[in-house]
Design an enzyme around this catalytic site. Sequence first.
Site, PDB file in Angstrom:
ATOM      1  N   HIS A 144       0.883  -1.178   0.000  1.00  0.00           N
ATOM      2  CA  HIS A 144       0.000   0.000   0.000  1.00  0.00           C
ATOM      3  C   HIS A 144       0.913   1.218   0.000  1.00  0.00           C
ATOM      4  O   HIS A 144       1.592   1.474   0.993  1.00  0.00           O
ATOM      5  CB  HIS A 144      -0.858   0.031   1.263  1.00  0.00           C
TER       6      HIS A 144
ATOM      7  N   HIS B 119      -8.680 -10.346   0.969  1.00  0.00           N
ATOM      8  CA  HIS B 119      -8.423 -10.108   2.392  1.00  0.00           C
ATOM      9  C   HIS B 119      -9.568 -10.783   3.126  1.00  0.00           C
ATOM     10  O   HIS B 119     -10.727 -10.394   2.963  1.00  0.00           O
ATOM     11  CB  HIS B 119      -8.415  -8.598   2.665  1.00  0.00           C
TER      12      HIS B 119
ATOM     13  N   ASP C 167       2.646  -6.748   2.612  1.00  0.00           N
ATOM     14  CA  ASP C 167       1.483  -5.938   2.998  1.00  0.00           C
ATOM     15  C   ASP C 167       1.967  -4.593   3.576  1.00  0.00           C
ATOM     16  O   ASP C 167       1.400  -4.073   4.531  1.00  0.00           O
ATOM     17  CB  ASP C 167       0.590  -6.682   3.994  1.00  0.00           C
TER      18      ASP C 167
ATOM     19  N   ARG D  16      -0.236   4.379  -0.846  1.00  0.00           N
ATOM     20  CA  ARG D  16      -1.022   5.527  -0.357  1.00  0.00           C
ATOM     21  C   ARG D  16      -1.239   6.665  -1.338  1.00  0.00           C
ATOM     22  O   ARG D  16      -1.749   7.716  -0.937  1.00  0.00           O
ATOM     23  CB  ARG D  16      -0.386   6.117   0.912  1.00  0.00           C
TER      24      ARG D  16
ATOM     25  N   ASN E  69      -6.800   0.501  -2.162  1.00  0.00           N
ATOM     26  CA  ASN E  69      -7.476   1.291  -1.114  1.00  0.00           C
ATOM     27  C   ASN E  69      -6.807   2.647  -0.903  1.00  0.00           C
ATOM     28  O   ASN E  69      -6.419   3.020   0.197  1.00  0.00           O
ATOM     29  CB  ASN E  69      -7.565   0.510   0.205  1.00  0.00           C
TER      30      ASN E  69
ATOM     31  N   ASN F  40      -4.149  -5.858  10.346  1.00  0.00           N
ATOM     32  CA  ASN F  40      -5.310  -6.674   9.972  1.00  0.00           C
ATOM     33  C   ASN F  40      -4.869  -7.586   8.834  1.00  0.00           C
ATOM     34  O   ASN F  40      -4.477  -7.046   7.795  1.00  0.00           O
ATOM     35  CB  ASN F  40      -6.474  -5.821   9.472  1.00  0.00           C
TER      36      ASN F  40
HETATM   37  O1  DOR Z   1      -3.147  -3.934   8.481  1.00  0.00           O
HETATM   38  C1  DOR Z   1      -3.570  -3.639   7.367  1.00  0.00           C
HETATM   39  N1  DOR Z   1      -3.373  -2.421   6.840  1.00  0.00           N
HETATM   40  N2  DOR Z   1      -4.263  -4.545   6.662  1.00  0.00           N
HETATM   41  C2  DOR Z   1      -4.879  -4.220   5.506  1.00  0.00           C
HETATM   42  O2  DOR Z   1      -5.502  -5.059   4.944  1.00  0.00           O
HETATM   43  C3  DOR Z   1      -4.841  -2.846   4.994  1.00  0.00           C
HETATM   44  C4  DOR Z   1      -3.651  -2.151   5.464  1.00  0.00           C
HETATM   45  C5  DOR Z   1      -3.722  -0.668   5.211  1.00  0.00           C
HETATM   46  O3  DOR Z   1      -4.010  -0.298   4.057  1.00  0.00           O
HETATM   47  O4  DOR Z   1      -3.452   0.102   6.101  1.00  0.00           O
END
Ligand code: DOR
Length: 445
Positions: free
Chosen positions: A62, A178, A310, A64, A94, A283
């Site tokens: 990610h 997920h 991740d 951002r 996301n 998560n």
């Molecule tokens: O811990 C997590 N953070 N799990 C995810 O699935 C998304 C990620 C996030 O984008 O911060």
Amino acid sequence: MNKLLIRGAAVVNEGNIVPLDVLIEGERISTIAPAITVSNDMEVIDAHGKHLLPGCIDDQVHFREPGLTHKATIETESKACIAGGITSYFEMPNTNPQTTNADAYAKKLAIAAETSWVNYGFMFGGTNDNLEQIKAIDPKKTPALKLFLGSSTGNMLVDDPKTLKEIFTAFKLPIAVHCEDEQTVKNNLATYKLKYGDDIPIEYHPDIRSEEACYLSSSKAIALAKETGARLHVFHLSTAKETALFSNELPLSQKQITAEVCIHHLWFSDEDYAQKGTHIKWNPAVKTAHDRDELWNALNDDRIDIIATDHAPHTIEEKSQVYTKAPSGGPMVQHALPVMLDCVQQGKITLEKVVEKMCHNPAILFDIEHRGYIREGYFADLVLVDTNQSQTVTRDNVLYKCGWSPLEGTTLKGTVTHTIINGEILYNQGVFASTAKAKQLTFVR
Ligand code: DOR
């Protein structure tokens, strides 16, 4: 054409470790041989005493951007990738806006074309109402579809059973999921909130984002994939119980259902919450030492196919809030390979297996064109590592925009010394090249 000769490294590739010379001409590997004669038009790296690996391909990060650039950008995090030997990544949808339509997808690609230091691909995000957009995905340029079957950062929950079945039936590329059952997590959270309010002790995170929540969701996704024939890839396994859902009977290229494990679930356990607090809130949650042991077993016996990060940066201020407000996720790309090199030293995995899980298997699973191996004709995405050189992670030496790491204070035996991407040395013992040479990943489908 540029010629670069890497001499005398122990080449780790396709299950073997062999001393070989590797010649790069332009963007690609041209010759691999026991001894290549040096000519004066070649730049030479003397790599005796080091191991040469294919560049790592991280199938879940990610970064951002757009929209959350106070946490990270494609530029900052992809630069951290180079120092960690990651030469290609798949970034997640996301962001803000979410990458769930062609327009947002094209805009993200344009940012990467301008600023990414390493090769890039973007997963397309599924929602409860974008089936037509999903059907229009270009299979040669898109690694996979990402579905959040449990909600996490970014509110992308896909929970309509009819839509899910339609997506699983219609979509022929890998569907990366997920898995955490939303209702189970909600019920658990409500119970703990009644007792503690917002300031729930972090030790309860694995009871809230529980084993049952993971198992219920991943077993449901697998059942749906079996019913519809979908090609399912389950992200970030975190429990022993889920490992029983996956098989090692077929080679990866023939599997319909595959699994990933992340560095943090292999490294941390619930015993670390006392010291690390919400900095290791992810998560799915980091769970027990028994869960971690079983993840290692499933990785080593090939029920788990891929190791990823991740990588999910948040600012230290965001992470330092009370339990219910601290977002889940942490940065990892700079140290993922060094963590695994350290695990090789600890006897948890072989170096050949690390290369299989971080380099070859992402290329196989997602049909990546001409990367993931050290082969003549393939792109020269390569990493030199010194398995004897230790490094200590400190806040001063992390490269992430968020400026912290969950591994601070940890000494890892194993260091990336050089990273070569598309034939160019982009990282040389702590020094970065001034310009990047990244490409969009392509897929043979
Ligand atoms: O811990 C997590 N953070 N799990 C995810 O699935 C998304 C990620 C996030 O984008 O911060």
